[in-house]
Scaffold this motif. Structure first.
Motif, short mmCIF file in Angstrom:
data_model
loop_
_atom_site.label_atom_id
_atom_site.label_comp_id
_atom_site.label_asym_id
_atom_site.label_seq_id
_atom_site.Cartn_x
_atom_site.Cartn_y
_atom_site.Cartn_z
N TRP A 57 0.87 -1.37 0.08
CA TRP A 57 0.08 0.03 -0.06
C TRP A 57 0.78 1.30 0.12
N LEU A 58 1.82 1.22 1.01
CA LEU A 58 2.69 2.45 1.07
C LEU A 58 3.45 2.64 -0.35
N THR A 59 3.77 1.67 -1.04
CA THR A 59 4.71 1.59 -2.24
C THR A 59 3.83 2.34 -3.12
N ARG A 60 2.61 1.95 -3.51
CA ARG A 60 1.62 2.46 -4.39
C ARG A 60 1.25 3.98 -4.02
N ILE A 61 0.86 4.26 -2.90
CA ILE A 61 0.53 5.45 -2.59
C ILE A 61 1.67 6.74 -3.02
N THR A 62 3.06 6.18 -2.40
CA THR A 62 4.10 7.09 -2.70
C THR A 62 4.50 7.34 -4.00
N GLU A 63 4.26 6.13 -4.93
CA GLU A 63 4.67 6.06 -6.18
C GLU A 63 3.71 6.90 -7.01
N GLU A 64 2.38 6.78 -6.98
CA GLU A 64 1.33 7.27 -7.61
C GLU A 64 1.38 8.92 -7.06
N LEU A 65 1.66 9.18 -5.94
CA LEU A 65 1.58 10.66 -5.46
C LEU A 65 2.81 11.41 -6.16
#
Length: 322
Positions: A57-65
């Motif tokens: 989840w944190l990987t997805r959030i940080t990469e998309e933002l």
């Protein structure tokens, strides 16, 4: 003065972390629309042997933002927050703290216990720590243990709500604390966001309206119940978790109980070993705050935030004319 990370939001709003409902899709859209998005670390659960969901989840959030910020340098996303349930029954706490530290989570929200080591971990990776409280006594303990700011959970908030009026709670905290102060409790419109600031809070803390958004992880039944209900449909009870909380009366009736005649329980029943403080027997009891009367349709999170922003601007204009 607010810390820099909270100074450039589109509107002064932090979306509260909600059990089950808050996940990466909702957080990303909240941040892109200019408010702080958040989720409880315990929402990210995996089966034994599977990759750690919180890391994914944190990987997805940080990469998309990060990608959004590269594509929109003039309108960067707001920062995100992760909520840690700091309760003795949360066996995952130490692991989740390490993961959030490694990912340099910018905002840490702690609940159900103020812990110095959690605040220190947040500071060590460059983040800030906000602790939610229901009275002035717990507010002072949180600051003594190193929290940077407070979330005043007043009467009318969804989930584990406090019993005090927001006027009384904010007033008492502001007698001694001039740091970041967020207010939670029945805030669902831009007018209410401005009212929270007039009372003395810096930012509004909004949860229940986001249940009725397309990106929320709640069931369609849950979302529709939010749209069909109002303040009169909210029941306060300690039965389901051992701590007083606010729940939707229709969901209580659907479980075969009378919302007007519920037994009491106590805090010893609270257990987060399975991610929620509610026993499985009460899994269909749905939480919500008293502000849901302003919510009538399921919409994208960005659409709801646009509405908040317009209402907030209109309210400021109206107040300037008084």
């Amino acid at each position: 003065m607010l810390p820099p990370i909270l100074q450039n939001l589109r509107i002064p709003v932090v979306a509260s972390p909600m059990f089950i409902v808050s996940g990466p899709s909702l957080v990303i859209e909240q941040c892109k629309a200019g408010i702080v998005g958040s989720f409880p670390a315990l929402n990210a659960r995996e089966k034994d042997g599977d990759p750690i969901q919180l890391e994914a989840w944190l990987t997805r959030i940080t990469e998309e933002l990060d990608q959004h910020n590269q594509d929109n340098p003039d309108q960067p996303a707001a920062p995100f927050a992760v909520n840690q349930i700091v309760h003795r029954s949360n066996a995952r706490l130490e692991r989740d703290i390490e993961i959030c530290h490694r990912f340099k989570v910018p905002i840490w929200i702690t609940s159900l216990g103020a812990r110095t080591e959690v605040n220190e971990a947040a500071h060590d990776c460059g983040g800030i720590a906000l602790h939610d409280i229901i009275n002035n006594h717990f507010a002072k303990k949180a600051i003594e243990k190193g929290a940077d700011g407070l979330i005043a959970v007043a009467a009318g908030a969804g989930g584990h709500a406090g019993p005090q009026s927001p006027f009384a709670l904010v007033q008492e905290i502001r007698e001694w604390f001039d740091g970041p102060l967020l207010l939670s409790g029945a805030i669902a419109t831009g007018r209410s966001v401005l009212a929270a600031q007039v009372m003395g809070a810096d930012l509004a803390y909004i949860g229940s309206p986001f249940i009725a958004t397309m990106e929320a992880r709640g069931t369609e039944e849950y979302k529709q119940m939010i749209c069909d209900s109002g303040a009169m449909d909210i029941v306060t009870s300690s039965l389901f978790t051992g701590v007083s909380g606010n729940y939707l009366a229709p969901s209580i009736r659907n479980a075969g109980l009378d919302p007007d005649n519920l037994e009491k329980s106590d805090a010893s029943k609270m257990n987060f070993a399975q991610g929620s403080s509610k026993p499985k027997a009460w899994s269909q009891i749905l939480g919500a705050g008293q502000g849901i009367g302003a919510i009538h349709d399921v919409v994208p999170a960005a659409t709801y935030i646009d509405r908040l922003a317009k209402e907030y601007a209109d309210a400021k204009t109206r107040m300037a004319k008084l």
